[in-house]
Design a protein around this motif. Structure first.
Motif, PDB file in Angstrom:
ATOM      1  N   VAL B  55       0.795  -1.086   0.442  1.00  0.00           N
ATOM      2  CA  VAL B  55      -0.191  -0.017   0.427  1.00  0.00           C
ATOM      3  C   VAL B  55       0.631   1.311   0.050  1.00  0.00           C
ATOM      4  CG1 VAL B  55      -2.018   1.178   1.318  1.00  0.00           C
ATOM      5  CG2 VAL B  55      -2.227  -1.251   1.058  1.00  0.00           C
ATOM      6  N   ILE B  56       0.983   1.877  -1.056  1.00  0.00           N
ATOM      7  CA  ILE B  56       1.020   3.380  -0.873  1.00  0.00           C
ATOM      8  C   ILE B  56       0.403   4.632  -0.160  1.00  0.00           C
ATOM      9  CG2 ILE B  56       2.451   5.340  -2.268  1.00  0.00           C
ATOM     10  CD1 ILE B  56       2.290   2.732  -3.814  1.00  0.00           C
ATOM     11  N   VAL B  57       1.394   5.305   0.540  1.00  0.00           N
ATOM     12  CA  VAL B  57       0.583   6.814   1.129  1.00  0.00           C
ATOM     13  C   VAL B  57       1.174   7.865   0.355  1.00  0.00           C
ATOM     14  CG1 VAL B  57      -0.038   7.056   3.078  1.00  0.00           C
ATOM     15  CG2 VAL B  57       0.084   4.529   2.752  1.00  0.00           C
ATOM     16  N   SER B  58       0.380   8.631   0.037  1.00  0.00           N
ATOM     17  CA  SER B  58       1.237   9.854  -0.490  1.00  0.00           C
ATOM     18  C   SER B  58       0.355  10.590   0.161  1.00  0.00           C
ATOM     19  CB  SER B  58       1.333   9.652  -1.961  1.00  0.00           C
ATOM     20  OG  SER B  58       2.371  10.518  -2.665  1.00  0.00           O
ATOM     21  N   ASN B  59       0.421  12.242  -0.882  1.00  0.00           N
ATOM     22  CA  ASN B  59      -0.733  13.211  -0.800  1.00  0.00           C
ATOM     23  C   ASN B  59      -0.629  13.876  -2.286  1.00  0.00           C
ATOM     24  OD1 ASN B  59       1.414  15.235  -1.920  1.00  0.00           O
ATOM     25  ND2 ASN B  59       2.245  15.509   0.640  1.00  0.00           N
ATOM     26  N   GLU B  60      -1.508  14.280  -2.361  1.00  0.00           N
ATOM     27  CA  GLU B  60      -2.281  15.337  -3.367  1.00  0.00           C
ATOM     28  C   GLU B  60      -1.315  15.812  -4.740  1.00  0.00           C
ATOM     29  OE1 GLU B  60      -5.599  16.976  -2.259  1.00  0.00           O
ATOM     30  OE2 GLU B  60      -7.092  15.594  -1.832  1.00  0.00           O
ATOM     31  N   THR B  61      -0.042  16.273  -4.142  1.00  0.00           N
ATOM     32  CA  THR B  61       1.128  17.142  -4.445  1.00  0.00           C
ATOM     33  C   THR B  61       2.049  16.172  -5.493  1.00  0.00           C
ATOM     34  OG1 THR B  61       1.143  19.005  -3.085  1.00  0.00           O
ATOM     35  CG2 THR B  61       2.668  18.952  -4.014  1.00  0.00           C
ATOM     36  N   VAL B  62       2.420  14.819  -4.007  1.00  0.00           N
ATOM     37  CA  VAL B  62       3.244  14.200  -4.744  1.00  0.00           C
ATOM     38  C   VAL B  62       2.629  13.312  -5.771  1.00  0.00           C
ATOM     39  CG1 VAL B  62       5.107  12.698  -3.765  1.00  0.00           C
ATOM     40  CG2 VAL B  62       4.537  14.697  -2.362  1.00  0.00           C
ATOM     41  N   ALA B  63       1.289  12.526  -5.590  1.00  0.00           N
ATOM     42  CA  ALA B  63       1.421  10.838  -6.250  1.00  0.00           C
ATOM     43  C   ALA B  63       0.832  12.027  -7.384  1.00  0.00           C
ATOM     44  CB  ALA B  63      -0.124  11.123  -5.347  1.00  0.00           C
ATOM     45  N   PRO B  64       1.329  12.266  -7.847  1.00  0.00           N
ATOM     46  CA  PRO B  64       0.949  12.887  -8.919  1.00  0.00           C
ATOM     47  C   PRO B  64       2.027  12.695 -10.306  1.00  0.00           C
ATOM     48  CG  PRO B  64      -0.598  14.692  -8.644  1.00  0.00           C
ATOM     49  CD  PRO B  64       0.077  14.016  -7.116  1.00  0.00           C
ATOM     50  N   LEU B  65       3.415  12.727  -9.413  1.00  0.00           N
ATOM     51  CA  LEU B  65       4.708  13.302 -10.300  1.00  0.00           C
ATOM     52  C   LEU B  65       4.910  12.032  -9.974  1.00  0.00           C
ATOM     53  CD1 LEU B  65       6.214  16.588  -7.996  1.00  0.00           C
ATOM     54  CD2 LEU B  65       5.425  16.546 -10.242  1.00  0.00           C
ATOM     55  N   TYR B  66       4.709  10.818  -8.805  1.00  0.00           N
ATOM     56  CA  TYR B  66       5.188   9.706  -8.540  1.00  0.00           C
ATOM     57  C   TYR B  66       5.158   8.176  -8.353  1.00  0.00           C
ATOM     58  CZ  TYR B  66       9.113  13.489  -8.211  1.00  0.00           C
ATOM     59  OH  TYR B  66      10.108  14.727  -8.207  1.00  0.00           O
ATOM     60  N   GLY B  89      -0.247  18.281   3.714  1.00  0.00           N
ATOM     61  CA  GLY B  89      -0.378  19.235   4.511  1.00  0.00           C
ATOM     62  C   GLY B  89       0.233  18.822   6.177  1.00  0.00           C
ATOM     63  N   GLU B  90       0.474  19.771   7.184  1.00  0.00           N
ATOM     64  CA  GLU B  90       0.783  19.418   8.822  1.00  0.00           C
ATOM     65  C   GLU B  90      -0.558  19.357   9.060  1.00  0.00           C
ATOM     66  OE1 GLU B  90       4.325  19.199   9.941  1.00  0.00           O
ATOM     67  OE2 GLU B  90       3.519  18.076  11.427  1.00  0.00           O
ATOM     68  N   GLN B  91      -0.888  20.381   8.926  1.00  0.00           N
ATOM     69  CA  GLN B  91      -3.370  20.087   9.616  1.00  0.00           C
ATOM     70  C   GLN B  91      -3.570  18.858   9.396  1.00  0.00           C
ATOM     71  OE1 GLN B  91      -2.157  21.727   6.973  1.00  0.00           O
ATOM     72  NE2 GLN B  91      -3.634  22.956   5.703  1.00  0.00           N
ATOM     73  N   TYR B  92      -3.398  18.126   8.626  1.00  0.00           N
ATOM     74  CA  TYR B  92      -4.147  17.140   8.041  1.00  0.00           C
ATOM     75  C   TYR B  92      -3.105  15.623   8.827  1.00  0.00           C
ATOM     76  CZ  TYR B  92      -5.914  20.005   4.756  1.00  0.00           C
ATOM     77  OH  TYR B  92      -6.370  21.034   3.694  1.00  0.00           O
TER      78      TYR B  92
END
Lengths: 377, 377
Positions: B55-66, B89-92
């Motif tokens: 399971v890959i955990v990523s975020n909305e900024t990095v996922a489209p790139l890699y 973001g840190e707030q999440y």
């Protein structure tokens, strides 16, 4: 399990009055104190980690009975003694409770030497242990089990967890307490239903580890249900000895320790299927042991008399032997597939291959389906 | 810190192309892989724990790139490759994210051999590591840091956590990854602000552990901000070497490891005081290092030139040197009192007593107040 630990026998505890069963885990070793009047006995509380602050976590049922007794003792050792009183029940064993404990700690600026005390049954112990495991990445904690189930099983061995809507005990940690203080007097206030639930975990130790203990339980079940103090004392002692022996060999459940889950694969499916809080954990385990015994027989590991013997003993303990048919066979199977012992979607059952010896096995779905059908009503 | 680890120097990595820095922690040991093109290099993904499911955990900024690059590689090793894409973001960095990861795992009936991959910066690494630590009481995980900050600090050493409204990183676990894969090519897509934030954690290693590295950073700060590949490679390598050396001696932060928190006591108060997500963690640490340097000077541990030198370097790294005055001095102090290093309500600061050597000290409130006032605007 070939070499079960020896026991001083039923006379041992009565003579000693206060027994200590060691759990040997290198630098995580600790003692289980078993005896009467332990809550009020000053020696129960000596030698614990020093800190400014102690926090007692309990529930609305247990707190009125014992919280002030424990707090009074702890004030001799800690400058600040706080408490968190949570609602009572398995359905509250979730993140909200951890959040409440953490908020109390943070509001008091509790540092990472703070000691948590779990005063209650298995649910309180699991949650408090998990909170201790993760608060500031780990603070010390002490188990004060007030139910039979917690005294013989859940408070010993360092398994902590909370539930997820999709599975029981799915989020947690292996995190050992500093001490377990099992005061037998607290069992006097236990409702009959909870006593029976605890007996399920006591019965478990017979088939998986000690045929003589199974026979002793058959001979003493009436005394146990009548809360005969010396019968209860021996049941707690022998259960803890066996659990200590198993956990000492396999702390993180890479092998042997899984045998302690006899009846639990079926049992967890019942609990999750009904929604937490409908059946007590021990009730589900009792019924689950009947199912697992039947599966052991159907796989040819044990003779049919074993199922009859287990069914009779579970019944005499006041536990249900039939699961609610409302769960449905297909859903029951699916719930078991997310069991933590499952691998590659294959359910791994703890089964009995000889009285006093358990084994991990998978089983054909058809056979498991028959077992569920047979023991649902 | 008297004996810093030796380094092959800036030429080492360029020659080797692909470097491995070992973290020595007995049965929890692992390697940090550092180099270019690691995400697409098959050897990065070999020898990891076998399982049905990754399971890959990523975020909305990095996922489209890699994400797809990594998923394609993992499909060579795992029958099922899932992903969880969280907001950035840190707030999440809270329980909601852990709940989402756990739900994805449980819905897929992911067993306790399942391997989690943290693809992103420090927030993704902290959350994924914590989810791995508690899912079924622990599943393996791999760090794939894509920010400078994560490559030089947060992905290395096994600290995992989520935030609580009352304090940063207050709930977590020490839980080591199986491997860290730091692909320097991912730094090319990093926003300037994030690059600067990462440089704060790089700068940290100079004053606490290696005076020569501090001088090297002063000489190469322009090259680093221009993303000169060999300068970045050496900065990541040297940071990881120092961190490996510290963590190898004190995994659970009972002593030495706390020096890695230079600037963090002030920094965490800024982050919590402003609300997570306002300042980047590295920005708060940069400003926090200026404050901690000033406190070192005011306590007579270091000469005034040290503060000037640190202030200049922090400025050249593109980091803020003044905290927002809106936090208020009293609140700033109270936020520091719940720092994990605090004991009995006394704040413990990481200070510099000699270039390349840190020390833990408390300080009079009046002095700390002066420092906060001096560096707020």
């Amino acid at each position: 399990m070939n070499a079960t630990p020896s026991s001083p026998g039923a006379a041992g505890l009565a003579a000693a009055g206060h027994l200590r069963v060691p759990i040997a885990l290198d630098d995580r070793s600790y003692d289980i104190h078993i005896g009467r009047s332990l809550l009020t006995n000053a020696s129960s509380w000596e030698g614990l980690p020093k800190a400014r602050c102690a926090v007692i976590v309990s529930n609305e049922t247990v707190a009125p009975l014992y919280l002030e007794t424990v707090a009074a003792r702890l004030r001799d050792h800690y400058a600040q003694v706080l408490s968190v009183v949570l609602p009572d029940g398995e359905q509250y064993k979730g993140w909200d409770a951890i959040e409440r404990i953490a908020s109390t700690l943070l509001e008091a600026a509790a540092d990472r030497k703070t000691v948590l005390f779990a005063l209650g049954g298995g649910v309180i112990g699991d949650m408090t242990g998990f909170a201790a495991a993760i608060y500031m990445r780990g603070v010390p904690f002490v188990q004060i089990p007030t139910t039979l189930l917690a005294q013989v099983d859940s408070s010993v061995g360092g398994k902590t967890a909370i539930n997820h809507a999709l599975g029981k005990n799915m989020l947690g940690a292996f995190y050992q307490p500093q001490r377990v203080i099992a005061d037998l007097d607290t069992l006097r206030t236990l409702p009959d239903r909870e006593l029976s639930a605890g007996l399920a975990e006591v019965i478990k130790y017979g088939p998986i580890a000690d045929a003589n203990f199974l026979a002793w339980l058959e001979a003493n079940m009436d005394a146990l249900r009548a809360r005969d103090p010396s019968a209860l004392a021996y049941a707690v002692q022998r259960s803890c000895e066996i659990k200590a022996w198993v956990v000492g060999q396999d702390e993180r459940e890479s092998g042997l320790r899984a045998i302690l889950n006899f009846g639990h694969t079926f049992g967890h499916a019942i609990e999750t299927g009904l929604g937490y809080g409908e059946w007590l954990h021990g009730e589900a385990v009792g019924c689950g042991m009947v199912m697992a015994s039947d599966l052991s027989v159907r796989l040819g590991l044990m003779p049919p008399e074993f199922l009859a013997r287990m069914t009779a003993l579970i019944g005499r303990a006041g536990l249900p032997a039939k699961a609610p048919a409302s769960i449905g066979v297909e859903r029951f199977l699916n719930l078991m597939r997310v069991d933590k012992k499952a691998e590659d979607g294959e359910i791994r059952f703890v089964l009995i291959e000889r009285l006093g010896q358990a084994v991990m096995r998978s089983a054909p779905d058809a056979l498991v389906t028959d077992v569920i059908r047979q023991h649902s009503a």
